[in-house]
Design a protein around this motif. Structure first.
Motif, short mmCIF file in Angstrom:
data_model
loop_
_atom_site.label_atom_id
_atom_site.label_comp_id
_atom_site.label_asym_id
_atom_site.label_seq_id
_atom_site.Cartn_x
_atom_site.Cartn_y
_atom_site.Cartn_z
N CYS A 1 0.84 -1.19 0.00
CA CYS A 1 0.00 0.00 0.00
C CYS A 1 0.88 1.25 0.00
O CYS A 1 1.88 1.31 0.71
N ALA A 2 0.48 2.26 -0.79
CA ALA A 2 1.29 3.47 -0.93
C ALA A 2 1.05 4.49 0.19
O ALA A 2 1.72 5.52 0.22
N PHE A 3 0.12 4.21 1.09
CA PHE A 3 -0.13 5.15 2.19
C PHE A 3 1.05 5.11 3.16
O PHE A 3 1.48 4.03 3.58
N PRO A 4 1.61 6.26 3.52
CA PRO A 4 2.80 6.28 4.39
C PRO A 4 2.59 5.51 5.68
O PRO A 4 1.58 5.68 6.37
N GLY A 5 3.53 4.64 5.99
CA GLY A 5 3.49 3.88 7.23
C GLY A 5 2.68 2.60 7.15
O GLY A 5 2.69 1.82 8.10
N CYS A 6 1.97 2.38 6.05
CA CYS A 6 1.17 1.15 5.92
C CYS A 6 2.00 0.07 5.25
O CYS A 6 2.60 0.29 4.20
N ASP A 7 2.06 -1.09 5.88
CA ASP A 7 2.86 -2.18 5.32
C ASP A 7 1.99 -3.33 4.82
O ASP A 7 2.45 -4.44 4.60
N LEU A 8 0.69 -3.06 4.62
CA LEU A 8 -0.20 -4.11 4.13
C LEU A 8 0.10 -4.43 2.67
O LEU A 8 0.35 -3.52 1.87
N PRO A 9 0.09 -5.71 2.31
CA PRO A 9 0.36 -6.08 0.91
C PRO A 9 -0.85 -5.83 0.02
O PRO A 9 -1.99 -5.76 0.50
N LEU A 10 -0.60 -5.70 -1.26
CA LEU A 10 -1.67 -5.59 -2.24
C LEU A 10 -2.16 -6.96 -2.66
O LEU A 10 -3.31 -7.13 -3.06
N VAL A 11 -1.26 -7.93 -2.58
CA VAL A 11 -1.58 -9.32 -2.91
C VAL A 11 -1.09 -10.20 -1.76
O VAL A 11 0.08 -10.14 -1.38
N GLU A 12 -1.99 -10.99 -1.20
CA GLU A 12 -1.63 -11.86 -0.08
C GLU A 12 -0.76 -13.02 -0.57
O GLU A 12 -0.70 -13.32 -1.77
N ASP A 13 -0.10 -13.69 0.38
CA ASP A 13 0.74 -14.85 0.04
C ASP A 13 -0.07 -15.93 -0.67
O ASP A 13 0.45 -16.68 -1.49
N SER A 14 -1.36 -15.98 -0.36
CA SER A 14 -2.23 -16.97 -0.99
C SER A 14 -2.55 -16.65 -2.44
O SER A 14 -3.07 -17.48 -3.17
N GLY A 15 -2.23 -15.41 -2.85
CA GLY A 15 -2.54 -14.97 -4.21
C GLY A 15 -3.78 -14.11 -4.29
O GLY A 15 -4.10 -13.58 -5.36
N THR A 16 -4.49 -13.95 -3.18
CA THR A 16 -5.69 -13.12 -3.17
C THR A 16 -5.31 -11.65 -3.30
O THR A 16 -4.46 -11.15 -2.55
N VAL A 17 -5.93 -10.97 -4.25
CA VAL A 17 -5.66 -9.54 -4.47
C VAL A 17 -6.56 -8.71 -3.56
O VAL A 17 -7.78 -8.74 -3.67
#
Length: 257
Positions: free
Chosen positions: A20-36
């Motif tokens: 995620c491009a929001f500053p300080g956010c480390d959430l992925p755009l695509v999970e390890d499972s492949g879910t977007v």
């Protein structure tokens, strides 16, 4: 209906670092499972009903790389629900900072992910249609029902609770005055650049009180006022004003008369 192109979204994701491009956010755009789980956000609204819409943009500009940013669903909802807090210039800053720290990453899955992001962009759902639905007729696709998926959520407005600062006109007006005063003083500080200096006060209130200022209980109004006045006094311009024995703000009583 105009949409971003697949090559544009592939490039956008390739430069995202899957984050995620929001500053300080480390959430992925695509999970390890492949879910977007990431979402495409328009910096200037993608439609006249969208937040931050710019009538002067062409359709190519509106859905082009420079007007798009990838965010997690939470931050997409936040920036679109609060466009005054997250104006285009600030989102452009988020985008630049995020892409500067990333390296283009093209993988076999990039195209699949880009397609999923596009599929989630637009939402129209028609229920219980008695007849046939024709899309872009003639030569249309016909069906008994049509569902298009989207990450776009309707804007939800939450009223200030009973007994909160937001429910009191005089209190709200004074808090708004102090916030604008702080922002004016920050603007006078030429050493500080970017739009973070304007939104910083809202983040500071959230950290201190755990919610937006409108939702703070009226019993904490004096504490909120003292907090904001202290922030104003600590700005560079505020310190200079005090050194000259000039007032940085007027009181609640003065503002209310």
């Amino acid at each position: 209906m105009a949409m971003p192109s697949l090559p544009v979204i592939k490039r956008l994701f390739a430069q995202s670092g899957n984050q995620c491009a929001f500053p300080g956010c480390d959430l992925p755009l695509v999970e390890d499972s492949g879910t977007v789980t990431g979402e495409i956000c328009h910096i200037h609204g993608g439609s006249p009903q969208g937040p931050r819409f710019d009538l002067l943009q062409s359709e190519v500009e509106r859905h082009g790389f420079n007007n798009l940013i990838l965010l997690c669903s939470r931050h997409h909802t936040i920036v679109d629900s609060e466009p005054d807090l997250y104006p285009p210039a600030l989102l452009q800053q988020f985008k630049r900072q995020h892409e500067q720290g990333s390296v283009d990453s093209i993988s076999p899955n990039t195209e699949r992910i880009a397609k999923s992001l596009l599929e989630n962009l637009v939402s129209v759902r028609i229920h219980n249609n008695a007849g046939q639905i024709a899309i872009a007729s003639p030569g249309a696709i016909q069906a008994n029902s049509l569902t298009l998926k989207s990450a776009k959520q309707p804007k939800v407005m939450i009223s200030s609770p009973e007994g909160s600062v937001g429910q009191n006109v005089a209190m709200s007006a004074y808090v708004d005055y102090l916030i604008k005063r702080y922002q004016k003083f920050q603007k006078a500080d030429r050493e500080k650049t970017g739009d973070f200096k304007y939104m910083a006060i809202y983040n500071a209130i959230g950290r201190e009180f755990g919610c937006k200022w409108q939702f703070i209980n009226q019993n904490a109004f004096e504490r909120l006022v003292a907090f904001l006045q202290n922030r104003i006094d600590k700005t560079k311009f505020g310190r200079n004003q005090k050194a000259k024995r000039q007032k940085n703000y007027h009181s609640f009583e003065e503002h209310s008369t």
